[in-house]
Design a protein around this motif. Structure first.
Motif, PDB file in Angstrom:
ATOM      1  N   GLU A   5     -49.793   0.012 103.180  1.00 30.53           N
ATOM      2  CA  GLU A   5     -51.146  -0.149 103.546  1.00 30.53           C
ATOM      3  C   GLU A   5     -52.104  -1.003 102.427  1.00 30.53           C
ATOM      4  OE1 GLU A   5     -51.282   4.249 105.926  1.00 30.53           O
ATOM      5  OE2 GLU A   5     -51.579   4.260 103.653  1.00 30.53           O
ATOM      6  N   ILE A   6     -51.592  -0.680 101.390  1.00 30.99           N
ATOM      7  CA  ILE A   6     -52.502  -1.300 100.556  1.00 30.99           C
ATOM      8  C   ILE A   6     -52.302  -2.875 100.457  1.00 30.99           C
ATOM      9  CG2 ILE A   6     -52.929  -1.845  97.918  1.00 30.99           C
ATOM     10  CD1 ILE A   6     -52.159   1.187  97.549  1.00 30.99           C
ATOM     11  N   ALA A   9     -54.088  -4.241 103.576  1.00 30.73           N
ATOM     12  CA  ALA A   9     -55.362  -4.262 103.196  1.00 30.73           C
ATOM     13  C   ALA A   9     -55.937  -5.502 102.316  1.00 30.73           C
ATOM     14  CB  ALA A   9     -55.960  -3.060 102.798  1.00 30.73           C
ATOM     15  N   VAL A  10     -55.197  -5.762 101.443  1.00 33.30           N
ATOM     16  CA  VAL A  10     -55.633  -6.938 100.601  1.00 33.30           C
ATOM     17  C   VAL A  10     -55.094  -8.256 101.256  1.00 33.30           C
ATOM     18  CG1 VAL A  10     -55.851  -5.549  98.651  1.00 33.30           C
ATOM     19  CG2 VAL A  10     -53.601  -6.735  99.035  1.00 33.30           C
ATOM     20  N   GLY A  11     -54.382  -8.299 102.170  1.00 32.87           N
ATOM     21  CA  GLY A  11     -53.946  -9.374 103.047  1.00 32.87           C
ATOM     22  C   GLY A  11     -52.574 -10.255 102.629  1.00 32.87           C
ATOM     23  N   VAL A  12     -51.652  -9.343 102.034  1.00 34.56           N
ATOM     24  CA  VAL A  12     -50.164  -9.940 101.804  1.00 34.56           C
ATOM     25  C   VAL A  12     -49.695 -10.555 103.039  1.00 34.56           C
ATOM     26  CG1 VAL A  12     -47.913  -9.359 101.281  1.00 34.56           C
ATOM     27  CG2 VAL A  12     -49.893  -8.478  99.828  1.00 34.56           C
ATOM     28  N   ALA A  19     -49.313 -12.213  96.925  1.00 33.11           N
ATOM     29  CA  ALA A  19     -47.730 -12.050  97.242  1.00 33.11           C
ATOM     30  C   ALA A  19     -47.656 -10.437  97.005  1.00 33.11           C
ATOM     31  CB  ALA A  19     -47.043 -12.851  96.226  1.00 33.11           C
ATOM     32  N   SER A  20     -46.593  -9.945  97.517  1.00 30.35           N
ATOM     33  CA  SER A  20     -46.611  -8.512  97.442  1.00 30.35           C
ATOM     34  C   SER A  20     -46.157  -7.951  95.932  1.00 30.35           C
ATOM     35  CB  SER A  20     -45.386  -8.163  98.376  1.00 30.35           C
ATOM     36  OG  SER A  20     -44.055  -8.391  98.071  1.00 30.35           O
ATOM     37  N   GLY A  21     -45.455  -8.948  95.255  1.00 29.42           N
ATOM     38  CA  GLY A  21     -45.205  -8.723  94.086  1.00 29.42           C
ATOM     39  C   GLY A  21     -46.533  -8.531  93.133  1.00 29.42           C
ATOM     40  N   SER A  22     -47.478  -9.176  93.460  1.00 22.88           N
ATOM     41  CA  SER A  22     -48.680  -9.399  92.815  1.00 22.88           C
ATOM     42  C   SER A  22     -49.329  -7.956  92.851  1.00 22.88           C
ATOM     43  CB  SER A  22     -49.716 -10.464  93.118  1.00 22.88           C
ATOM     44  OG  SER A  22     -49.137 -11.445  92.849  1.00 22.88           O
ATOM     45  N   VAL A  23     -49.251  -7.258  94.071  1.00 24.34           N
ATOM     46  CA  VAL A  23     -49.983  -6.038  94.379  1.00 24.34           C
ATOM     47  C   VAL A  23     -49.167  -5.094  93.581  1.00 24.34           C
ATOM     48  CG1 VAL A  23     -50.300  -4.628  96.273  1.00 24.34           C
ATOM     49  CG2 VAL A  23     -50.768  -7.099  96.661  1.00 24.34           C
ATOM     50  N   ASP A  24     -48.027  -5.159  93.765  1.00 24.41           N
ATOM     51  CA  ASP A  24     -47.051  -4.180  92.946  1.00 24.41           C
ATOM     52  C   ASP A  24     -47.393  -4.153  91.501  1.00 24.41           C
ATOM     53  OD1 ASP A  24     -45.800  -3.546  95.311  1.00 24.41           O
ATOM     54  OD2 ASP A  24     -43.998  -4.652  94.765  1.00 24.41           O
ATOM     55  N   VAL A  39     -48.076   9.458  93.558  1.00 23.16           N
ATOM     56  CA  VAL A  39     -48.349  10.857  93.964  1.00 23.16           C
ATOM     57  C   VAL A  39     -46.860  10.978  94.963  1.00 23.16           C
ATOM     58  CG1 VAL A  39     -50.754  11.285  93.618  1.00 23.16           C
ATOM     59  CG2 VAL A  39     -49.998  10.518  96.000  1.00 23.16           C
ATOM     60  N   GLY A  40     -46.293  10.199  95.377  1.00 19.20           N
ATOM     61  CA  GLY A  40     -45.186  10.160  96.038  1.00 19.20           C
ATOM     62  C   GLY A  40     -44.260   8.766  96.091  1.00 19.20           C
ATOM     63  N   HIS A  41     -43.271   8.807  96.860  1.00 19.07           N
ATOM     64  CA  HIS A  41     -42.774   7.654  96.998  1.00 19.07           C
ATOM     65  C   HIS A  41     -43.278   6.739  97.897  1.00 19.07           C
ATOM     66  CE1 HIS A  41     -39.044   4.907  96.989  1.00 19.07           C
ATOM     67  NE2 HIS A  41     -39.192   4.833  98.336  1.00 19.07           N
ATOM     68  N   GLY A  42     -43.802   5.527  97.171  1.00 15.70           N
ATOM     69  CA  GLY A  42     -44.644   4.595  97.793  1.00 15.70           C
ATOM     70  C   GLY A  42     -46.012   5.197  97.928  1.00 15.70           C
ATOM     71  N   VAL A  43     -46.534   6.074  97.401  1.00 22.11           N
ATOM     72  CA  VAL A  43     -48.077   6.633  97.828  1.00 22.11           C
ATOM     73  C   VAL A  43     -48.761   6.779  96.555  1.00 22.11           C
ATOM     74  CG1 VAL A  43     -49.100   8.479  98.681  1.00 22.11           C
ATOM     75  CG2 VAL A  43     -46.838   8.052  99.685  1.00 22.11           C
ATOM     76  N   TRP A  44     -49.880   6.157  96.559  1.00 20.67           N
ATOM     77  CA  TRP A  44     -50.867   6.114  95.423  1.00 20.67           C
ATOM     78  C   TRP A  44     -52.250   6.737  95.827  1.00 20.67           C
ATOM     79  CZ3 TRP A  44     -49.004   3.581  91.071  1.00 20.67           C
ATOM     80  CH2 TRP A  44     -47.932   2.907  91.097  1.00 20.67           C
ATOM     81  N   ALA A  45     -52.791   7.310  94.720  1.00 21.86           N
ATOM     82  CA  ALA A  45     -54.229   8.040  94.840  1.00 21.86           C
ATOM     83  C   ALA A  45     -54.920   7.518  93.669  1.00 21.86           C
ATOM     84  CB  ALA A  45     -54.027   9.371  95.067  1.00 21.86           C
ATOM     85  N   ARG A  46     -56.253   7.345  93.880  1.00 24.93           N
ATOM     86  CA  ARG A  46     -57.019   7.268  92.950  1.00 24.93           C
ATOM     87  C   ARG A  46     -57.107   8.255  91.712  1.00 24.93           C
ATOM     88  NH1 ARG A  46     -62.480   5.325  95.726  1.00 24.93           N
ATOM     89  NH2 ARG A  46     -63.189   6.860  94.227  1.00 24.93           N
TER      90      ARG A  46
END
Length: 53
Positions: A5-6, A9-12, A19-24, A39-46
């Motif tokens: 989702e991230i 949202a940023v246009g990958v 690039a997706s690697g840049s987001v990672d 906070v989980g597998h592939g899940v991020w939180a502020r």
């Protein structure tokens, strides 16, 4: 948010989008700085969100 989702949202995958690697890499740097947490597998939180431990 989920990583995919991230990325969306940023246009990958769009013209001129990152690039997706840049987001990672950015997520990893944000985590090192304490601004986000995985906070989980592939899940991020502020980290400033209520209920995050």
């Amino acid at each position: 948010m989920r990583t995919r989702e991230i990325r969306q949202a940023v246009g990958v995958g769009t013209e001129g989008g990152p690039a997706s690697g840049s987001v990672d890499n950015a997520l990893s740097k944000l985590a090192e700085a304490g601004l986000v947490a995985r906070v989980g597998h592939g899940v991020w939180a502020r980290t400033d969100q209520p209920g995050l431990s």
